[in-house]
Every structure is written in structure tokens, then in C-alpha cells.
Design a protein around this motif. Sequence first.
Motif, PDB file in Angstrom:
ATOM      1  N   GLU A 156      43.330  52.819  43.582  1.00 20.24           N
ATOM      2  CA  GLU A 156      42.082  53.093  43.145  1.00 20.24           C
ATOM      3  C   GLU A 156      41.918  53.132  41.760  1.00 20.24           C
ATOM      4  O   GLU A 156      40.992  52.872  41.196  1.00 20.24           O
ATOM      5  CB  GLU A 156      41.519  54.298  43.771  1.00 20.24           C
ATOM      6  CG  GLU A 156      41.079  54.077  45.356  1.00 20.24           C
ATOM      7  CD  GLU A 156      40.234  53.005  45.878  1.00 20.24           C
ATOM      8  OE1 GLU A 156      39.336  52.674  44.990  1.00 20.24           O
ATOM      9  OE2 GLU A 156      40.039  52.667  46.891  1.00 20.24           O
ATOM     10  N   GLY A 157      43.002  53.722  41.177  1.00 13.58           N
ATOM     11  CA  GLY A 157      43.176  54.135  39.623  1.00 13.58           C
ATOM     12  C   GLY A 157      43.508  52.800  38.840  1.00 13.58           C
ATOM     13  O   GLY A 157      43.597  52.849  37.690  1.00 13.58           O
ATOM     14  N   ALA A 158      43.805  51.616  39.594  1.00 15.77           N
ATOM     15  CA  ALA A 158      44.460  50.536  38.864  1.00 15.77           C
ATOM     16  C   ALA A 158      43.303  49.788  38.127  1.00 15.77           C
ATOM     17  O   ALA A 158      42.297  49.610  39.030  1.00 15.77           O
ATOM     18  CB  ALA A 158      45.317  49.707  39.655  1.00 15.77           C
ATOM     19  N   ALA A 159      43.639  49.187  37.211  1.00 15.98           N
ATOM     20  CA  ALA A 159      42.359  48.382  36.484  1.00 15.98           C
ATOM     21  C   ALA A 159      42.182  47.108  37.100  1.00 15.98           C
ATOM     22  O   ALA A 159      40.765  46.587  37.119  1.00 15.98           O
ATOM     23  CB  ALA A 159      42.889  48.342  35.062  1.00 15.98           C
ATOM     24  N   TYR A 160      42.948  46.592  37.998  1.00 10.49           N
ATOM     25  CA  TYR A 160      42.910  45.338  38.446  1.00 10.49           C
ATOM     26  C   TYR A 160      42.769  45.271  39.978  1.00 10.49           C
ATOM     27  O   TYR A 160      43.551  44.536  40.704  1.00 10.49           O
ATOM     28  CB  TYR A 160      43.742  44.206  37.836  1.00 10.49           C
ATOM     29  CG  TYR A 160      43.808  43.988  36.563  1.00 10.49           C
ATOM     30  CD1 TYR A 160      42.871  43.057  35.925  1.00 10.49           C
ATOM     31  CD2 TYR A 160      44.685  44.514  35.569  1.00 10.49           C
ATOM     32  CE1 TYR A 160      42.519  42.637  34.603  1.00 10.49           C
ATOM     33  CE2 TYR A 160      44.314  44.227  34.237  1.00 10.49           C
ATOM     34  CZ  TYR A 160      43.338  43.280  33.768  1.00 10.49           C
ATOM     35  OH  TYR A 160      43.184  43.026  32.448  1.00 10.49           O
TER      36      TYR A 160
END
Length: 302
Positions: free
Chosen positions: A57-61
Motif C-alpha cells: 500500500e505504501g508503494a508508489a506504483y
Amino acid sequence: MKQFAQIACLFFICYNTLIAQQKDWENPEVFAINKLAPHADFFSFERRSLALQENKEGAAYYQNLDGNWDFYWVQDERKKLSDFYQEDYDASNWGTMPVPGNWEVNGYGTPIYVNQSYAFQSKSPPNIPTGKNEIGTYRHSFDLEAAWLERDVILHFGAVNSAFYLWVNGQKVGYSQGSKTPAEFDISTYVRAGKNNIVLEVYRYSDGSYLQCQDFWRVSGIERSVYVYAAPKERIVDFEVQSTLIEDYQKGQFNARVALKGTSKLNLTVELLEKNKTIFENKQVVDLLKDSIVNFETTLPT
């Protein structure tokens, strides 16, 4: 003998014509169309800290697509909709369905529990009895930033029961069977910056349903999470780890096989952790024009 050969040839031609005319969901030779090859369960994070936290969920993509999707259900496959995949299709009179969720426990159809028999009566496998195959059609939209289009955009379905076709922005992408395994599609050529539309046509039964003669509930729909992510053009696409004990169980043998995609040179590092402590690390420079599979091996104390 010549007449026999002509009959055999005719039978062969008729058989292949029949196979070609079969519906995908009743054809044992078809269980995937334009679907990515299966791989180990992992996610490519842009930062090491996110990977250690397993925080997609914290990943940019990464974008989770779970929620309420537009939904239309028919009990008889012969009454399925037409043109439902078009971008300008009016679905304002449809209901909604939670994703993930089974449509039988959300007001559509009946969950069926059987042990040694099938959920339907059939004397002609791999065919499903006519008029008995329910279809759930899903529509959903999501937004993409322009930066995503510089990568490979992958659409991930955790599990869809039993078989489904996929459209993105009005274009047919592919087909999948395998109701309890993930299905992924590269939709890079189908998406755009801004709003995008997904449509699924899900069949309750397929020829794969003949493999499910066991003790469990028969239910249908998008059963696990759906998300979209953008992967680097050059990346790890799969890996395999094998380990065993050697030297009278005093040492452990570690082997890692990593599959890569790309066209340049990469610095590839394998790091083995135990409670966030590095116990093995190895680096290799990989020329992807020559190699796409890289192996790592070491022996560790037990």
C-alpha cells in the motif's frame, strides 16, 4: 486401405474443426489467452524499507482496486449481455458487487455444497449443460498517472472462479481459468493516463469444474483482491529458492534461481535475512543480452 485413410483424414479434419468451434470455457486445450506466465508470489518495491515491511500500500506504483464494482448477473449463459464491454455502455441499471466477494452470498444465485458429485448434471464432459452456466459481468474504473505509462502496467487478480474474459477500455485483453490461482495481464498497451475502464465476464462453470469433484462449497465471482501495479521495464520476473541439509545436517545448502527481463546490464544482489540480520549476500553484474537466468549458491551453518 485408401478408403480407410480418407475416412481417418476426414475424422481428423472434423475433430479439429469441432475443437476450433468450442467455447474457450468448454475446451480443455484453452485455459489462458494473453495471460502472463505464473511466477513466485512477490512484489517489486522501489525501496528496501517497504520490502522489509511488505507494505504494498505504501508503494508508489501500486493501486488496490477492491471495493464495490458495477455488476450484472444472468442465470442462463444464452441470455448474456452484448456490447457490455464498450466504454460508452450504460450500466446505470446494474447492481453492485463487493470485490473480493462471491455473488451467491451477495444476492445472486445459490451456493451449492456437494461432496463426491458435481454441482451440475452432465453426461458430456467437458461441456457444461446448456442454460445452466451463470454469468456475472463486472465493470470498474480507475485512474492512472502518466508516470505509470513509462513502465509495464500489470493487472492482478488474486482468484476468479471459475473462468473469465477481460476487457480494458473497450479492448479485449484475454481469458483465464484457474479459480484458486492468481491471473495477471500486461495491460500496458490498453491503458492511458487518467480514467481507465475494466470489464470482466465471469462464468460460474468451465471445463475445469470437472476437476472439482471434492468436498467444498461451489461459489463464484472475484474471490480475492484485485490490484494494478507498474513494474520496471527491466526487472525480476520470477525466482526459485531451494534449500537442503548436508554434511549430516550440520550445514545448509542454499540455492536461488532468478529470472530477469530487460536488454541492458544490471547489478543484481541476493540477500538472505534472519530477523533483519544479513546472513548471506552476493552480487552479480548481469548482461541481459546474454543471460536471463542467474544462479546464486552458498553453504550456511545450521
